[in-house]
Design a protein around this motif. Structure first.
Motif, PDB file in Angstrom:
ATOM      1  N   UNK C 151       0.775  -1.202  -0.032  1.00 50.18           N
ATOM      2  CA  UNK C 151       0.034   0.118  -0.207  1.00 50.18           C
ATOM      3  C   UNK C 151       0.959   1.285  -0.158  1.00 50.18           C
ATOM      4  N   UNK C 152       1.935   1.339   0.637  1.00 51.87           N
ATOM      5  CA  UNK C 152       2.888   2.269   0.861  1.00 51.87           C
ATOM      6  C   UNK C 152       3.710   2.556  -0.540  1.00 51.87           C
ATOM      7  N   UNK C 160      -4.904   1.395   5.590  1.00 51.69           N
ATOM      8  CA  UNK C 160      -5.264   0.041   6.068  1.00 51.69           C
ATOM      9  C   UNK C 160      -5.811   0.383   7.375  1.00 51.69           C
ATOM     10  N   UNK C 161      -7.044  -0.146   7.279  1.00 49.29           N
ATOM     11  CA  UNK C 161      -8.314   0.160   8.364  1.00 49.29           C
ATOM     12  C   UNK C 161      -8.504  -1.190   9.238  1.00 49.29           C
ATOM     13  N   UNK C 162      -7.560  -1.406  10.385  1.00 47.37           N
ATOM     14  CA  UNK C 162      -7.828  -2.217  10.842  1.00 47.37           C
ATOM     15  C   UNK C 162      -8.333  -2.294  12.204  1.00 47.37           C
ATOM     16  N   UNK C 163      -9.473  -2.938  12.537  1.00 43.38           N
ATOM     17  CA  UNK C 163     -10.107  -2.983  14.041  1.00 43.38           C
ATOM     18  C   UNK C 163      -8.903  -3.733  14.758  1.00 43.38           C
ATOM     19  N   UNK C 164      -8.142  -3.268  15.471  1.00 42.94           N
ATOM     20  CA  UNK C 164      -6.944  -3.919  15.850  1.00 42.94           C
ATOM     21  C   UNK C 164      -6.704  -3.586  17.489  1.00 42.94           C
ATOM     22  N   UNK C 165      -6.203  -4.637  18.035  1.00 44.01           N
ATOM     23  CA  UNK C 165      -6.087  -4.319  19.561  1.00 44.01           C
ATOM     24  C   UNK C 165      -4.667  -3.893  19.767  1.00 44.01           C
ATOM     25  N   UNK C 271      -1.869   3.227   9.182  1.00 41.67           N
ATOM     26  CA  UNK C 271      -3.428   3.383   9.529  1.00 41.67           C
ATOM     27  C   UNK C 271      -3.844   4.617   9.161  1.00 41.67           C
ATOM     28  N   UNK C 272      -2.617   5.577   8.791  1.00 41.55           N
ATOM     29  CA  UNK C 272      -3.346   7.112   8.310  1.00 41.55           C
ATOM     30  C   UNK C 272      -2.829   7.488   6.999  1.00 41.55           C
ATOM     31  N   UNK C 273      -2.115   6.628   6.038  1.00 39.75           N
ATOM     32  CA  UNK C 273      -1.553   6.786   4.960  1.00 39.75           C
ATOM     33  C   UNK C 273      -0.421   7.963   5.154  1.00 39.75           C
TER      34      UNK C 273
END
Lengths: 422, 422, 422, 422
Positions: C151-152, C160-165, C271-273
């Motif tokens: 992606x980068x 990359x929108x991960x619902x992540x711990x 996560x934020x480009x």
């Protein structure tokens, strides 16, 4: 018998000439190969000798023993039919045989060839000997261009002091170009005669040419400097796609041997080392890509090889060039000029916009000679004319020289043309 | 003043030695560079001279004029701090300066150094001169290995007839190996003394070693032939990943210089040309990858550099080697042996399983000398000992030689070890 | 049986986690391989599954039929002992099997593994399953770093929108670094315990360390910008020789993912480009060469892997890190910190100045597992710690990560040290 | 207005056709680029759309806003005059824009083009639209050949199930070849008409041809298997020098897509996957080098591009082919045949022995269109005819296709000729 006698005379002349060309060299100069295209001078001396040994002596003398079996491996250039060979790129890695050993090899083979020719031999063998001598003359031109590369890429820029009958500096242009017209019609091109010529010039055939005009002058250094000053090396629209890639990848900014020093261009010259460029001399050591881009920049174009041949055969001759033997055997004298008013043909090889391909009805020779020209008919462009490094009897109107479009170490130049209708 | 006098004597000895080593060469042999690692002998002669000119004469003599400014460019090896330099790969493309010109350069610099040393100079300068002489001795070893490569890769396989004080053939092994034990504990390693040594040997420090055993013999050609016969070059499980790639890509089947002729192995030897391999001689001209694969095949391993140093310092000495000056300055005599019953140390450089990295507390020198060793501390493996090509006073227990793991043109070999507990 | 039960639980957790990490991807993102190091996400999903099929199911289930014979070829990474495989560089050329087909493959193998584990199996098999799960977790880290690269390096810079711990952004540094002292003596290093660990961590052994001090903070973006501003990428004296070549050849000017836009540095974040760099965050995505040059610029150095291990084991723990299970199984919690005053360990992998080599007494496992770590012990440097992409239970004080010194696509960073005596 | 209306109809047909060709693909198939020549299908869909956006909409609509500025960078192929572009080799590294995003881009541009064409536009703009449609049709052929490469180089050999009006399998030859005679004289070649054609076909001009005969059949798989069985790939004398190098370097042993399985040749076919070769079908997926070597093996030769054009224009037509519109606009119908007794023209592109060079009086267009054909006139060979993948209205007697002599992924084949006099 007359032909055999005169060939024997030519044999010793040509063979001596190769040695003569190397006279100004130091032993070390004979050894190096600074780029794959450039062979060490001692390799040229050995290879041209091996050509006679393997194509004349070995097949025609019973129980002939090679001078040294390993020389077959060392001095074969590209003849697959004559066995294995050292990779071209490794020629400069061989310190042995030494120069003296190569010279001894030449002497022994020369003696054997002379003994062999003391008896009458067949016409086929004489043909082969004539080919061998023309082959050696081609290598004499390579010797000069390779020596120029070896010395001209050395940071010490040594010069090459040859006592020589002909200048290795190109002559300067002295008048404005005229564009001579060639009318549209069918012309004969290709070799037609009984004298020596290469298989790739065969055979004479017709071509139809549209009307065009060509310059009687070569492009000069001064014009080429204007091309550079106009940022031509930065303008993609002037270049073929492969040419643009070549410029970018190799960071090309000027002809080979040019150096920009304090905003002036210098070029390495064989006889005088590094010199300010002569603005009136024909530009040389340029690739096909540069020739083509220059022509596009001028809104003109290069000639095709057939246009070139028709132009030189018909027009140059008509202009009363001193070309006494021209009609007989297709040869012309490169130093001839009419009242000093026309650019020499023969200062530099002229890139044409013709790919190197077989003529109609071309018959590839059998055996090793079939590898001489035929297998290279791909990805190369034809050059016509001859250069200041070309042996004097190689200026033949039908002669086809050929190199890949990016090559620059030969003396190459530009002649412009345009279509009358444009 | 005593040190300066003795250095002057050493100066003329070392400088003369380089010339002596080249005596058997033809002029052509001085010029070629058949692979990037191998420099032309005339380059070695020029480079070692340039080292004295640029590091001693130039900085210490007022208004010193370089012999030739361009020699800085031609003879700089890798010192970024000393300006631009010709790309390593192009050293063999230079026919000039000629051998005679290089010899003249040596003479002039030698005279200037001797004049310079006719007055007392500082210890720092004497240190630099000593470094220059050790540097030249390192290049003497390279001269031998490079000449071997040049002649050994020529299809004519010429030999090198040196009137020499020491055989360039390795000696043969005569007894079965013993595996000597080193107990687990802390040891001192690294240089400790006042004599010449390189910065990368500094400084003495402790290491803890686990118990291990090492062979008092080097691996022989005979053993290596068994390794080949066991298809080791086809068995991935014996190789490191990078080593396996190297074998595949380069189609490696035997040590460098070996030729399989009619099912027997021959090797090119400097003094006798192509010879059947001597089964009892230590195998040499192998890469780290081959050394490592051989050890794995034997279910043993190589020593680390510290294991090697402890072993040679302690055990070899205790075995009553004739190492009279060993304790004083870390030197040992490579030809020493006890009643002919132990393998020589010093026949071949021994690959260790240690990467070349700085010692604890390492201080990189300032300036050009900081580039001598420090910047190469990556992607190289340490070799210890010395070889038949190493100058006699370079056998130092703490000496760290280093090469990339695929290099083979040095005289490199294998000593085996194993862990006691296994 | 208890171990088998808990492994089964872990099996489904770990396997589910890989799928979860891919949830934010588009189908197209699973397919590409923009550089050789980066594998397509669908390849990771297939390869980790193939590991269980070929190492657990095939050898232990009678008449087991492969799901698809060709998957052996497609999903083998580097195991020579398990047959032929597609060249690594071609992984991104395969559009099939599709993502759905790979997911189906995972489901079928998971079912088979669960059925297989419904009967009691040997400890050796449980060991292998545990290895397979740790292997998959290593690939989960690679999934994240490879997705970042995919992606980068896309001109659209998707995030990359991960619902992540756990944040994939590194945390920012908040205080000045302290340099903590480690006294000279012998220390124990290497794994000592009964829990899972890799063969390359074995076995615990002594090393002697000289006294040194290390920073409790990682080098920040702000400090790295100063390094760049000081023209460090143009100053050869700061670089190892191979590093300098790497900088020149690749025209390196800043860390991977950094972009100079209108004189400010931006970095691509998962996560934020594209974002302005956070000056307080630890610098990451730098090569060993850059880490080493930075340290030299600071007149400090990197730690060795043993210094790092001793430091983390002893000092970090003493500083009252919340490391409850640290002593039991060598694990530590990367998010632990003391009153927010110390830099996290575990934000980025820390380059050490240790080559990746076997420990004393190292025993290479037999068969395919012998290829897991052992064959890579050459030309790689050790990294210690773990990163924001590392699975939470992989933070082990003895864990040895390793990459070639030029690699940058992992989350890599710099911790400084110096010798007390300097 | 009539022309504009019919172009609008053609616009929607051609645009729909590209989508139709991709219908059988999985999302993953749209993304990969297994070799530099092969572009990802989604790139083709985007690039052909960008052509309309950047050459029609942007220059002709005031304040036109690009759909996405970055698409200029992503979807530019080789137009230097239209700005920077992603390197060709990286097309397969881009997972974004996704297939759906590209389809959306197509929809938006199509709407804009249709709105734009709802008002009357100039003839120049209509010319450009016609060029854009012909351009897209050329990419439709590439779509098919690239999809074949993508699927045919996947170890799973998936097939491509297209509901298609025309077989992508070549038709089989059914009779013995006849060699038809063309007498020596001047002929007209090049495009002469008012319909669409490319600049490189201009303009009609005379050429003189010597007498020759050409086969009315293409060389078949069966004949090619005989060539292989005669060890042709091992016999240097059959090959051009560059061709022989290509064979050696790439270890070429058969046409692309052929697999030797249990001593039989199979080929990957688009519609049926891996199949035994059909001996009667024309051989395809061969390089110019292979075509040339095959002809030499047969002691015949390839046609020049002008011989080909004269042959197809004059003889095929005379043989009562069903070529109703042939005289009007140079088009012919590739499926036409006379009572099933002659080999189709149009099954495979036919390599000619003509280099791709400009015609006499060629005028390179200005701007981006000048880059369409002109800059590639070097190092490429002309192909004539068309193939089973060529859009039905692209079979034009004067059409000049061109590729480098080593390319094989297009449907290429061999037609033989010889000189009457031989």
């Amino acid at each position: 018998m007359e032909r055999q006698d005169s060939l024997l005379v030519k044999y010793s002349q040509v063979r001596a000439r190769s040695i003569e060309l190397c006279a100004p060299l130091q032993v070390e100069d004979y050894v190096v190969q600074p780029t794959e295209d450039v062979s060490p001078p001692k390799w040229h001396l050995g290879h041209t000798t091996w050509f006679f040994e393997s194509l004349i002596l070995k097949p025609n003398i019973k129980k002939y023993q090679y001078y040294n079996e390993k020389y077959n491996y060392i001095f074969n250039s590209y003849y697959e039919s004559l066995g294995e060979r050292i990779m071209r790129v490794n020629r400069g890695n061989l310190s042995r045989p030494t120069v003296n050993e190569v010279l001894h090899y030449r002497e022994v083979i020369d003696e054997n060839v002379e003994i062999f020719l003391s008896n009458t031999v067949s016409d086929e063998i004489l043909d082969l000997i004539e080919t061998g001598l023309n082959h050696e003359q081609q290598h004499q031109e390579l010797l000069i261009t390779d020596i120029k590369y070896i010395l001209g890429h050395n940071p010490l820029f040594p010069s090459y002091k040859l006592e020589y009958d002909k200048s290795l500096d190109r002559l300067a242009k002295i008048v404005e170009p005229h564009y001579l017209k060639v009318p549209a019609k069918n012309y004969q091109v290709g070799y037609n005669g009984d004298d020596f010529h290469f298989d790739n010039e065969e055979s004479e055939h017709q071509v139809y040419l549209s009307e065009f005009r060509f310059s009687d002058m070569l492009v000069t250094n001064k014009e080429y400097v204007e091309f550079i000053a106009d940022k031509a090396y930065k303008r993609f629209e002037l270049w073929l796609s492969d040419g643009w890639d070549w410029v970018q990848k190799n960071n090309i900014k000027s002809p080979l041997y040019w150096h920009l020093i304090d905003k002036s261009f210098y070029e390495y010259t064989l006889t005088n080392g590094l010199q300010k460029i002569n603005p009136d001399a024909p530009v040389t050591h340029i690739s096909f890509y540069e020739a083509d881009a220059f022509a596009r920049w001028k809104k003109q174009r290069l000639l095709t090889e057939f246009e070139w041949e028709v132009a030189v055969k018909k027009y140059i001759m008509e202009l009363d060039y001193n070309l006494s033997n021209f009609q007989d055997n297709n040869l012309f004298h490169p130093l001839a000029r009419k009242e000093s008013s026309y650019q020499l043909i023969g200062d530099v090889w002229e890139w044409t916009n013709s790919a190197y391909l077989p003529y109609p009805g071309y018959n590839q020779p059998q055996g090793a000679l079939g590898e001489y020209n035929a297998k290279f008919m791909m990805n190369q462009m034809v050059l016509r004319g001859g250069s200041c490094a070309t042996p004097i009897d190689h200026f033949r109107a039908s002669y086809r020289n050929f190199f890949q479009p990016e090559k620059r170490w030969q003396f190459t130049g530009i002649r412009l043309a345009y279509d009358e209708s444009n």
